[in-house]
Design an enzyme around this catalytic site. Structure first.
Site, PDB file in Angstrom:
ATOM      1  N   CYS A  50       0.847  -1.205   0.000  1.00 24.02           N
ATOM      2  CA  CYS A  50       0.000   0.000   0.000  1.00 24.02           C
ATOM      3  C   CYS A  50       0.879   1.251   0.000  1.00 24.02           C
ATOM      4  O   CYS A  50       1.535   1.552  -0.984  1.00 24.02           O
ATOM      5  CB  CYS A  50      -0.956  -0.043   1.191  1.00 24.02           C
ATOM      6  SG  CYS A  50      -2.303   1.147   1.053  1.00 24.02           S
TER       7      CYS A  50
ATOM      8  N   HIS B 223      -3.826  -5.499   1.097  1.00 23.38           N
ATOM      9  CA  HIS B 223      -3.222  -5.793   2.398  1.00 23.38           C
ATOM     10  C   HIS B 223      -3.272  -7.275   2.744  1.00 23.38           C
ATOM     11  O   HIS B 223      -4.133  -7.700   3.521  1.00 23.38           O
ATOM     12  CB  HIS B 223      -3.930  -4.988   3.487  1.00 23.38           C
ATOM     13  CG  HIS B 223      -3.638  -3.529   3.405  1.00 23.38           C
ATOM     14  ND1 HIS B 223      -2.421  -2.994   3.756  1.00 23.38           N
ATOM     15  CD2 HIS B 223      -4.391  -2.497   2.975  1.00 23.38           C
ATOM     16  CE1 HIS B 223      -2.442  -1.694   3.564  1.00 23.38           C
ATOM     17  NE2 HIS B 223      -3.618  -1.356   3.079  1.00 23.38           N
TER      18      HIS B 223
ATOM     19  N   GLU C 143      -1.486  -8.689   4.763  1.00 21.04           N
ATOM     20  CA  GLU C 143      -1.212  -8.832   6.204  1.00 21.04           C
ATOM     21  C   GLU C 143      -2.501  -8.795   7.027  1.00 21.04           C
ATOM     22  O   GLU C 143      -2.474  -9.113   8.214  1.00 21.04           O
ATOM     23  CB  GLU C 143      -0.229  -7.743   6.676  1.00 21.04           C
ATOM     24  CG  GLU C 143      -0.784  -6.324   6.781  1.00 21.04           C
ATOM     25  CD  GLU C 143      -0.743  -5.527   5.478  1.00 21.04           C
ATOM     26  OE1 GLU C 143      -0.880  -6.134   4.403  1.00 21.04           O
ATOM     27  OE2 GLU C 143      -0.610  -4.288   5.555  1.00 21.04           O
TER      28      GLU C 143
END
Lengths: 950, 235
Positions: free
Chosen positions: B96, B199, B201
């Site tokens: 990002c 994302h 994560e």
């Protein structure tokens, strides 16, 4: 005159801001505009040569995306229309300009200063030029906000903050003034105090034998403001028969004490309520309003509202983990000729508020999870912005200082003229000139500075003996409150300023954002300073906590304030306020509803019920990876959830958050509204899997002027009812806030109040985050079962709203409390823990029909519900009786459920594959329901789209 | 075998650094966070690291464009050391805002403009790894994870050339932001440096999936970190 260069930067592709501005211009009555082009402008002060320009330009302009031009912006012939430029007023936070200076420094270039602006080129479809009044209207109502910006018809000259000479401390004589003269002084200085308070102040200085300084008067005005002192909630209540009863705040505290819940760590004191649902962890909760600032500068008002409530949680020594927002606006389609003078159009308010909430939450890195958006004409001049925050901490005794000898340390942002007199401003009524006079009361937030503060406080726990945030009233309030038990001696000349030239009272009262005050034992200062340096946070020692009970404020050698802390905090005379209690009608009126299917579609399309996806998707609700039940759920990710659930990915337990709010009930019957709203907040958390025995609630009131006995009476019955409800559910209040005087004095001379708006926020324990439940239907053939009783209750209902309403909005009966609800919720929770409840949805606005339609939309499945809970189909479909849920069960499980709940349940029907929602004789296609609700069907499907029954 | 050392780099306003640490730890790395300020004092964490993450967020509040100031600071203070890191074959990922930063620092090709919608968007997407030289995406079937950005529209003057060089690492199954050729992530010519807007994560355990409650799942973003950590351990 200094040398200033300008760089104008346009995007190569159409700038997304242009289309949004064009839409908004139409609302203001501009129908023939073809384009509003936008460009960003950077002003750089200093002698820039060609090489410096080139180096700066390489950073400020991305050649794949943008086109930049130095110097005269009209040289490229791109302004064949009306040019309007806007720039921030000097002194308004401009983090972009600060970054330009940082860029120059990194590149080793010398620039003196920087500023930013925006350039608009407006073209009409016919090529006609805008006349002067049109330019003026566009410039001031759409393209700039006079509260924070200057605007020029043509090219604007940048303004830099200049050093001014601070005004010396002023002594204001109050001794010997009569009530009329005191009232005149009160008006002149915008103090918003009442005659009895002014008298006490005059007498105190009479006794002290001196005139107060301006710093002292401002400090008293803000400490004793409605905003800070909650005078109404602390007032003695005088009933019509002359009898008196304790204050509303005392009533709320008493309810919490009576419940005596073991999980409450701290209620009604400090910056936030604190609870503990599982060993080792405490949870701080707080909700605030930021209504007045959001009315005059929606972006900045909402932005700093979010920042402020996050600091409240930090000020309770907790680490923020999520934010919430409940927003109330006027109708988005309000014709501009009906817009009251000086009022920003509701759609522009909404745009600004949503952008402000998104900007702060997204940038600071907290998920903005739960919330609500309400529309009513009563919010046109007084939009409401409720911001909430939740934080976590270690379950250890909180620091118990400050202790005499501790240092007064301010952390974070610098002090400027931002937000002066915000506390007194928010305690006054708005009128057409409010935007003009209140300019200094609004600030722009800087979420990055606050993010650094969060990181610093997380790492530096143990370095301080007390902590609080700088909110309304700034240092005056923060240090004044911390020093309540000890006294303090501070020197304002030490405070780091954004620009020189602030007068002592301005430094003391400034509401510059992103500052915290901590009490630091001298031995801990080096360690705190080391952490602060590491996180890039400015730290300044302003003075010491003394121990003599006197608050002394100096500016260099000059003593500018010397007040006994007991006078400052306890000297205010308690108010007695007369209350006239409302007498609700509670009659059996039922809206005439000839076509239930059409009514259902109208309800789904009503702004209060329709999808809020366009707003929700602008908030990051995924960051931290903790969001387990999102605000939008289901097969298409576009159906509303009841509550949200957060759970650390490394853990098993979670926290549910739910809201209850219904101002339409409030208009008809404040007492029943109060019961209904507490019940709704409880239902919302129970429906997702929270334990109703472990729920803490917060109350936030936004009301009109309580000096009107009828308005105060509404508050009295509301508080009584939420206390009863809180006790019945065993859900204690731990924090609350009131925002009163949400009124607008119209040019018609009439006062327009917001509808009585009570927001209840429930924060609850979720024992197993793997067993959460959502409302979307899961599998064809499942049973749909109604829990709870349905009655003829249409007071303030949304069916009434879509059918044109009763002749009198007080007609009908607002849904009353269900005495069985607390027991039902406890048993339902046990049933949810078995994993056999496949979907669960609470019934609220629009009743059973809307709930089933939402469940169908969520599952992209049909509903066939021939069995209804009431012989009158309109009642069965649309009544908003409290205490009810629809659940989805495997076929045949309803007997198990009835046994589990210890009461009978109604099998409404089944989940079907037909793409039709049929409830009794009311039948709509799933497609029509989705279109009305605003679920567009263009949705993400997961890689493994094998979802369905478990 | 010891756990590879991962460094998560942040600047003022980076806010998914802790999410990245959680993912890295789960993927088998020892992860720590350092700011540019920390590294200015002591650059040994960068020299010691075997894997580098430039984490997501709003560094410098996106002032002057996402990642601009972060990239400038990174390039000016640590450009040589980061290039040496890449030259040594140690994997780097920018997520990002980290992607925006690596692009603006010249470590990855192209640019990231405002989303076609004009605003910030938070929603889930499915990512399809492409035939590419990227070490981070090999043998992954697909990834479900959220996006949360306002400036994620990938722009490149010659997508065909990028594709031919094997640098298109990830595509969106359904393009959320108007990115050229549905591109969600690109890598450098060596495949060691990956940048992506979504994302991964935030999808490292099954419960984080929005349809977990509907019995669906799969496509963990964790896979990406596992590939990176494997690679870091092998260098």
């Amino acid at each position: 005159m200094r040398e200033v260069d300008r760089l104008t930067v346009r995007t190569l592709e159409p700038d997304p801001r242009s289309a949004a501005l064009l839409d908004s211009a139409r609302l203001l009555g501009f129908d023939d505009l073809a384009a509003i082009d936008v460009a960003d402008v950077y002003f750089v002060a200093g002698a820039l040569d060609e090489q410096v320009r080139s180096q700066l330009g390489d950073v400020l302009v991305d050649p794949l995306l943008q086109l930049g031009s130095w110097g005269d912006p009209s040289a490229d012939g791109s302004d064949d229309g009306t040019v309007i430029e806007a720039a921030l007023l000097p002194g308004v936070t401009d983090s972009v300009a600060a970054t330009v200076i940082e860029v120059a420094a990194t590149l080793g270039l010398t620039v003196d200063d920087a500023a930013t602006g925006r350039r608009y080129v407006v073209r009409t479809s016919t090529g006609r030029a805008l006349d002067e009044s049109e330019r003026e209207r566009l410039a001031t109502r759409l393209l700039s906000n006079a509260v924070i910006e200057r605007v020029a018809l043509g090219t604007i000259e940048p303004a830099f903050a200049h050093a001014s000479t601070p005004a010396p401390v002023e002594h204001v004589e109050v001794r010997g003034l009569d009530d009329t003269a005191l009232a005149a002084l009160n008006r002149e200085r915008g103090m918003a105090l009442d005659p009895a308070e002014l008298r006490v102040i005059a007498d105190w200085f009479e006794l002290a034998g001196r005139a107060p300084t301006d710093v002292e008067l401002e400090t008293l005005a803000q400490t004793w403001s409605e905003h800070c002192a909650h005078k109404t909630f602390r007032a003695r209540v005088v009933l019509p028969d002359g009898s008196e009863r304790p204050s509303l705040l005392a009533r709320l505290r008493e309810a919490t004490e009576r419940i005596d819940a073991p999980f409450v760590r701290s209620a009604f004191v400090g910056n936030a309520g604190i609870v503990s649902f599982w060993p080792g962890t405490t949870i701080a909760v707080k909700a605030e309003t930021h209504n007045h600032p959001s009315a005059i500068e929606p972006f900045g008002g909402a932005n700093t509202g979010v920042g402020g409530v996050i600091r409240d949680v930090m000020g309770a020594a907790h680490h923020p983990i999520a934010t919430t927002d409940v927003l109330c606006f006027g109708p988005s389609d309000l014709a501009h000729e009906f817009l009251p003078p000086g009022v920003i159009h509701p759609q522009l308010v909404r745009e600004g508020v949503v952008a402000g909430v998104a900007d702060y939450g997204n940038k600071i890195g907290l998920p903005t999870v739960a919330g609500a958006v309400l529309y009513d004409p009563g919010y046109t001049a007084n939009p409401l912005v409720f911001c909430g925050c939740i934080g976590v901490g270690l379950d250890v005794p909180p620091p118990a200082g400050p202790y005499p000898g501790d240092l007064v340390v301010v952390l974070g942002g610098r002090t400027g003229r931002d937000g002066l007199r915000g506390a007194t401003f928010s305690s006054a009524t708005m009128d057409a000139t409010t935007g003009d006079v209140a300019g200094a009361s609004v600030q722009i937030g800087d979420p990055i500075t606050e993010k650094l503060l969060i990181d610093l406080l997380r790492d530096a726990g143990g370095c301080w003996s007390a902590i609080t945030d700088c909110g309304a009233g700034g240092l005056s309030s923060a240090i004044g409150e911390m020093a309540e038990q000890t006294g303090a001696d501070v020197d304002l000349a030490l405070a780091p300023l954004k620009y020189p030239g602030l007068s002592p009272w301005e430094i003391w009262l400034s509401e510059a954002q992103e500052r915290m005050v901590v009490a630091v034992p001298p031995a801990s200062l080096p360690e705190l300073a080391r952490h602060a340096r590491r996180h890039g946070v400015e730290l300044t020692v302003l003075g010491t906590f003394t121990g003599d009970g006197v608050l002394r404020v100096r500016h260099g050698d000059v003593l500018v304030l010397e007040l006994a802390t007991d006078f400052l905090h306890d000297g205010r005379p308690q108010r007695s306020m007369p209350a006239e209690l409302p007498s609700p009608r509670r009659n059996g009126a039922v809206p005439a509803c000839p076509d239930p299917a059409a009514a259902l579609l109208s309800l789904l399309a009503h702004p209060n019920i329709a999808s809020k996806e366009a707003i929700i998707r602008r908030y990051d609700h995924e960051i931290r990876g903790t969001t387990v039940v999102r605000p939008l759920v289901g097969a298409g990710n576009d159906a509303p959830a009841d509550g949200v659930v957060l759970a650390e990915p490394s853990g098993k337990v979670g926290i549910a958050i739910g809201h209850g709010v219904n101002p339409w009930y409030g208009v008809a019957d404040p007492e029943r509204m109060a019961h209904a709203v507490v019940d709704e907040a409880l239902r919302n958390v129970v429906a997702v899997g929270a334990d109703p025995a472990q729920v803490a609630i917060m109350d936030n009131f936004s009301w009109g002027d309580p000096r009107r006995p009828s308005t105060f009476g509404e508050l009295v019955v509301t508080v009584d009812a939420i206390c009863e409800s809180s006790i019945a559910h065993g859900a204690p209040f731990v924090s609350g806030k009131d925002s009163l005087n949400n009124e607008y004095l119209g040019s018609d001379g009439e006062r327009h109040s917001v509808p009585p708006t009570l927001v209840i926020t429930a924060v609850a324990h979720v024992p197993d985050a793997d067993l959460v439940v959502t409302p979307d239907l899961k599998a064809v053939g499942d049973e749909l079962v109604l829990i709870g009783a349905t009655s003829t209750e249409f007071g303030g209902s949304h069916l009434g709203a879509v059918l044109g309403g009763f002749d009198d909005p007080r007609d009908g009966t607002v849904p009353g409390p269900d005495a069985r609800a607390p027991e039902r919720y406890r048993r339902l929770h046990q049933a949810i823990l078995t994993g056999r409840i496949r979907a669960c949805h609470d019934l609220s606005e629009g009743g059973l029909a809307v709930a089933l339609a939402e469940m169908a939309i969520g599952g992209r499945l049909g509903v066939d519900a021939p069995s209804l809970p009431h012989e009158d189909e309109v009642v069965a479909l649309f009544a908003e009786s409290t205490g009810r849920f629809v659940v989805e069960l495997a076929p045949g499980d309803h007997e198990w459920l009835a046994e589990s709940l210890g009461e009978s349940v109604l099998v409404l029907g089944t989940v079907t594959a037909t793409s039709v929602v049929r409830i009794g004789s009311c039948s709509v296609s799933l497609e029509a329901a989705m279109a009305a609700f605003g679920a567009d069907g263009a949705t993400w499907q997961p890689a493994d789209a094998t979802g369905g029954a478990r | 075998m010891s756990r590879p050392r991962a460094l998560v780099l942040q600047a003022p306003g980076t806010n998914r650094d802790h999410d990245a640490v959680f993912a890295l730890e789960l993927a088998g790395a020892d992860a720590r966070i350092a700011s540019l300020l920390d590294l200015a004092d002591d650059d040994s964490p960068l020299l010691d690291a075997q894997l580098l993450v430039v984490a997501g967020g709003f560094s410098h509040a996106d002032a002057l464009g996402a990642g601009r100031m972060f990239a400038l600071s990174l390039e000016h203070r640590f450009g040589d050391r980061v290039r040496a890191f890449v030259a040594a074959g140690k994997p780097v990922i920018g997520i990002c805002n980290g992607f925006q930063t690596l692009v603006r620092a010249g470590l990855l090709p192209g640019a990231l403009g405002h989303n076609a919608s004009g605003g910030f968007q938070c929603e889930w997407v499915t990512l399809e790894p492409q035939q590419s030289v990227c070490v981070w995406t090999q043998d992954i079937e697909s990834i479900d994870c959220p996006i949360a950005h306002g400036e994620g529209r990938y722009v490149h003057p010659d997508v065909a050339a990028l594709e031919a060089a094997g640098q298109v690492a990830l595509r969106y199954r359904r393009n959320p932001n108007g990115s050229a050729s549905d591109i969600a992530g690109v890598c450098d010519p060596t495949g060691i440096v990956l940048g992506l807007m979504p994302h991964p994560e935030n999808h490292v355990i099954a419960r984080q999936h929005p349809h977990h409650v509907r019995g669906a799942g799969g496509g963990l973003g964790l896979q990406l970190f596992q590939r990176g950590v494997e690679r870091a351990g092998a260098v």
